[in-house]
Design a protein around this motif. Structure first.
Motif, short mmCIF file in Angstrom:
data_model
loop_
_atom_site.label_atom_id
_atom_site.label_comp_id
_atom_site.label_asym_id
_atom_site.label_seq_id
_atom_site.Cartn_x
_atom_site.Cartn_y
_atom_site.Cartn_z
N ASP A 1 0.81 -1.22 0.00
CA ASP A 1 0.00 0.00 0.00
C ASP A 1 0.84 1.27 0.00
N ASP A 2 2.08 1.19 0.51
CA ASP A 2 2.87 2.42 0.73
C ASP A 2 3.96 2.64 -0.31
N ILE A 3 3.85 1.98 -1.47
CA ILE A 3 4.87 2.18 -2.50
C ILE A 3 4.27 2.93 -3.69
N TYR A 4 5.15 3.47 -4.51
CA TYR A 4 4.73 4.19 -5.71
C TYR A 4 4.88 3.26 -6.90
N ILE B 1 19.29 -7.55 -1.57
CA ILE B 1 18.39 -7.42 -2.71
C ILE B 1 17.46 -6.22 -2.52
N CYS B 2 16.94 -6.07 -1.31
CA CYS B 2 16.03 -4.95 -1.05
C CYS B 2 16.76 -3.61 -1.14
N ILE C 1 14.21 0.33 -8.77
CA ILE C 1 13.59 -0.78 -9.48
C ILE C 1 12.07 -0.66 -9.48
N ASP C 2 11.45 -0.98 -10.62
CA ASP C 2 10.00 -0.88 -10.76
C ASP C 2 9.29 -2.20 -10.43
N ILE D 1 8.03 -8.30 2.46
CA ILE D 1 7.74 -7.29 3.48
C ILE D 1 8.54 -6.01 3.26
N LYS D 2 9.81 -6.15 2.89
CA LYS D 2 10.73 -5.02 2.92
C LYS D 2 10.99 -4.35 1.56
N ALA D 3 10.69 -5.02 0.46
CA ALA D 3 11.04 -4.47 -0.85
C ALA D 3 10.34 -3.13 -1.10
N PRO D 4 11.04 -2.18 -1.75
CA PRO D 4 10.46 -0.85 -1.99
C PRO D 4 9.66 -0.77 -3.28
#
Length: 282
Positions: free
Chosen positions: A132-135, A224-225, A233-234, A268-271
């Motif tokens: 929910d909190d990523i672009y 990796i994260c 990264i998209d 959980i952690k990936a942006p």
């Protein structure tokens, strides 16, 4: 590989935007999409109202997606969301499940009754999770995490299938070797001759896609994260093998529920959105 897509709609804008981006790819032009909304059991009168509201939300989403009605099926199911998503995925033989996610970790997922975590835990199908909190952005930079496992090789196959005919994206092949010094600087030639990356590079070249290579050291999940964030990264694609024996597939795996596996940490952690490629066992 993406011929049947199940989108579990919770109304999250990010996940809807990711679905729209995915459906604009050449490789998904013949994909069939099932949009699922789950409503709670109600009285007869309440159920009728709830179904009308759910159908209105699905129709609004279909308009947003801008795709033909022949490619999309709407489903409104009554029940518990997490078990219903699994049931429908099996019924339609989905090749990919797309869901929004709050990105909860460890015990939070259990205590908050996380739908995405439960489905990730028990499904044998690939999942695309969108926090929910990523672009969410159009696919320009797609990272694929590579190691010597069959799951990683399958993850690359999924990424190449998804990007087939799409020339605007570049693949960043990433190999994190915990035995290497994280600060070690390798040349482009050394990275491309890496025995783990070389077969993957050959696949990408056959597909006619642009790529870069990155070989580094460190703890794979954390590295990796951090690389995904540093490289803007998209979409991150990783292999997520089904590890439990058949007799235990209906039971939660406490290691995954507590977030200690690589794929769960990255989920959980990936942006960025994460595609967890999982080959269904026959």
């Amino acid at each position: 590989m993406l011929n049947k897509i199940l989108y579990a709609d919770s109304g999250a804008d990010n996940a809807q935007d990711m679905l729209k981006i995915l459906l604009e790819l050449p490789a998904t032009q013949n994909s069939q999409v099932s949009v699922l909304r789950v409503i709670s059991p109600k009285t007869t009168e309440e159920e009728s109202v709830a179904k009308e509201q759910a159908q209105a939300k699905i129709e609004k989403l279909i308009t947003k997606l801008g795709i033909g009605s022949e490619k999309i099926t709407s489903r409104i199911e009554e029940g518990e969301a997490k078990t219903t998503v699994l049931k429908v995925a099996r019924e339609i033989d989905a090749s990919l499940i797309i869901m929004g996610s709050r990105g909860l970790g460890k015990l939070q997922s259990i205590l908050s009754n996380s739908v995405s975590q439960y489905v990730f835990q028990l499904t044998e199908r690939s999942m695309l999770l969108v926090k929910d909190d990523i672009y969410v952005k159009k696919l320009k930079r797609v990272m694929v995490a590579i190691d010597k496992s069959p799951a990683a090789s399958y993850a690359l196959d999924v990424a190449l299938s998804m990007l087939q005919g799409y020339k605007d994206a570049e693949i960043l092949l990433t190999r994190v070797n915990p035995d290497l010094d994280p600060n070690l600087a390798l040349s482009k030639e050394d990275m491309e001759n890496n025995p783990i990356l070389a077969p993957a590079i050959a696949k990408i070249k056959r597909a006619g896609l642009d790529y870069q290579c990155l070989v580094t050291g460190g703890r794979p999940s954390q590295k990796i994260c951090s690389l995904a964030e540093a490289r803007n990264i998209d979409l991150l694609v990783i292999g997520s093998p089904e590890r439990r024996p058949s007799i235990a597939k209906s039971l939660p795996d406490i290691e995954r529920l507590l977030g200690s596996s690589l794929s769960d940490y990255i989920r959980i952690k990936a942006p960025c959105p994460v595609l967890l490629a999982r080959r269904e066992e026959v």
